[in-house]
Design an enzyme around this catalytic site. Structure first.
Site, PDB file in Angstrom:
ATOM      1  N   SER A   1      -6.630  -6.406  -3.957  1.00  0.00           N
ATOM      2  CA  SER A   1      -7.223  -5.106  -3.647  1.00  0.00           C
ATOM      3  C   SER A   1      -7.051  -4.104  -4.785  1.00  0.00           C
ATOM      4  O   SER A   1      -7.756  -3.109  -4.845  1.00  0.00           O
ATOM      5  CB  SER A   1      -6.608  -4.526  -2.366  1.00  0.00           C
ATOM      6  OG  SER A   1      -5.255  -4.205  -2.570  1.00  0.00           O
TER       7      SER A   1
ATOM      8  N   LYS B   1      -3.050   0.323  -1.993  1.00  0.00           N
ATOM      9  CA  LYS B   1      -4.256   1.166  -2.077  1.00  0.00           C
ATOM     10  C   LYS B   1      -3.911   2.417  -2.876  1.00  0.00           C
ATOM     11  O   LYS B   1      -2.756   2.806  -2.982  1.00  0.00           O
ATOM     12  CB  LYS B   1      -4.703   1.604  -0.671  1.00  0.00           C
ATOM     13  CG  LYS B   1      -5.129   0.472   0.256  1.00  0.00           C
ATOM     14  CD  LYS B   1      -6.538  -0.001  -0.041  1.00  0.00           C
ATOM     15  CE  LYS B   1      -6.954  -1.085   0.946  1.00  0.00           C
ATOM     16  NZ  LYS B   1      -6.096  -2.305   0.845  1.00  0.00           N
TER      17      LYS B   1
END
Lengths: 201, 201
Positions: B120, B157
């Site tokens: 990610s 994130k």
DNA sequence: GCTGATAGTTACTTTATAATAACTATCAGC
DNA sequence: GCTGATAGTTATTATAAAGTAACTATCAGC
């Protein structure tokens, strides 16, 4: 990190205990004596296995030259802003300071940390400003990331030995590979990158 | 504790440096070589003097059996394969081992190293398998990379606080941002990534 | 000038330690 | 039954490292 066998774990635990208690690592025969192994070859192979599994690091020929990875202990490497190379002698230029790292990141003598300058390895997740842990060596295996010296500039490239030349491949689609033929000695391999350390924020 | 002479201080400093860099103490001849002393008797007497002054301790007959008194340690962080979170108490699951890092990589108490699972954050040069050094905290500043807990999975994130919600932005163009409104408590910030460590080869 | 602490050298011996050779045994997996 | 990884033994060799003997030199303090 691979798991050791139970016996290898015993060896590791003894070294950890000994190191903790005495302040330095045991000799092979001390390990052998504790584990009731007669002779040190058995111990040697346990150590080789543990080293291959990345749990410790050894210096060949050096007595008590065992360093456990992940113990309350770390190696202090010089951090260089750039490297200059007069035939294989690395000049320590722009010494930024020192970085303590886990022995698991260091594979060999005289390793140092190099501040990454360009984005030639950006697609290998190595960004400018990162610290590359480098083991000095003049060659490498295929696919290794190496520090190459070219026109007085040190850059990171991936190393490939092909038919009659060496290819230094950037991990950046905007850059071209460098083909290095034995004749032209304009490019020099300074070492292999064994780890990356990045500080955020 | 008596003070060492300047020369003895040099000996002590070299041992401290060597120990820090290599993980074990130097031999007498290595000390001699560094201080440009020919033969190791001179070194031996420096060590005897330093020992008498209480600055170090030696084990007779044992190679590299030098232990300095009062040396500083570096930080040892647990390496986790995953994190689970029961309300802010981090469970140490899948303890892979320990990693020693420079204090410069750690910002705060109870930091730990987390093995990165997905891609990610691949465009922020954080790859699967990397170790993220994480400081536990429930919020963050805009742009910080955080560990977010979602559906029992910890992912990395980038954190942005916007009008009436929080946006968790992956650095991967194939993934969508997560919008987090105060009402739904389904996503939890576990901590902020302060550094990245990667082992190659 | 004498003394004691510090510092150094050359040459040597002894021991600690690592490394290698040549074997055997057990066990898991195919 | 074969193979490879793991584990162990006995023996020997090579080298790393500690220790000792017998010296000289400098310097501070009395």
């Amino acid at each position: 990190m691979q798991q050791p066998t139970p016996r290898q774990q015993q060896v590791y635990d003894f070294i950890a205990d000994y190191q903790q208690q005495k302040g330095y690592a045991p000799s092979l025969q001390e390990i052998a004596a504790h584990l009731k192994i007669h002779g040190n070859l058995g111990v040697m192979r346990h150590l080789q296995a543990l080293e291959k599994k990345g749990l410790l690091h050894r210096t060949a020929g050096s007595s008590r030259g065992i360093v456990l990875c992940g113990q309350a202990q770390s190696l202090r490497l010089p951090v260089l802003g750039r490297v200059a190379a007069g035939n294989l002698s690395l000049a320590f230029e722009e010494l930024e300071g020192y970085l303590c790292v886990d022995p698991s990141l260091v594979h060999g003598e005289k390793s140092f940390a190099l501040r990454v300058k360009g984005d030639s390895m950006i697609e290998a997740q190595i960004a400018p400003g990162d610290l590359a842990i480098v083991r000095p060596q003049a060659s490498a295996d295929n696919g290794d990331i190496v520090v190459a010296m070219r026109n007085g500039e040190a850059t990171l490239k991936r190393f490939f030995r092909e038919k009659d030349h060496i290819r230094l491949q950037p991990a950046n689609s905007r850059l071209m590979p460098i083909l290095l033929y034995p004749a032209d000695g304009e490019v020099q391999i300074l070492g292999k990158v064994t780890a990356i350390v990045r500080t955020l924020a």
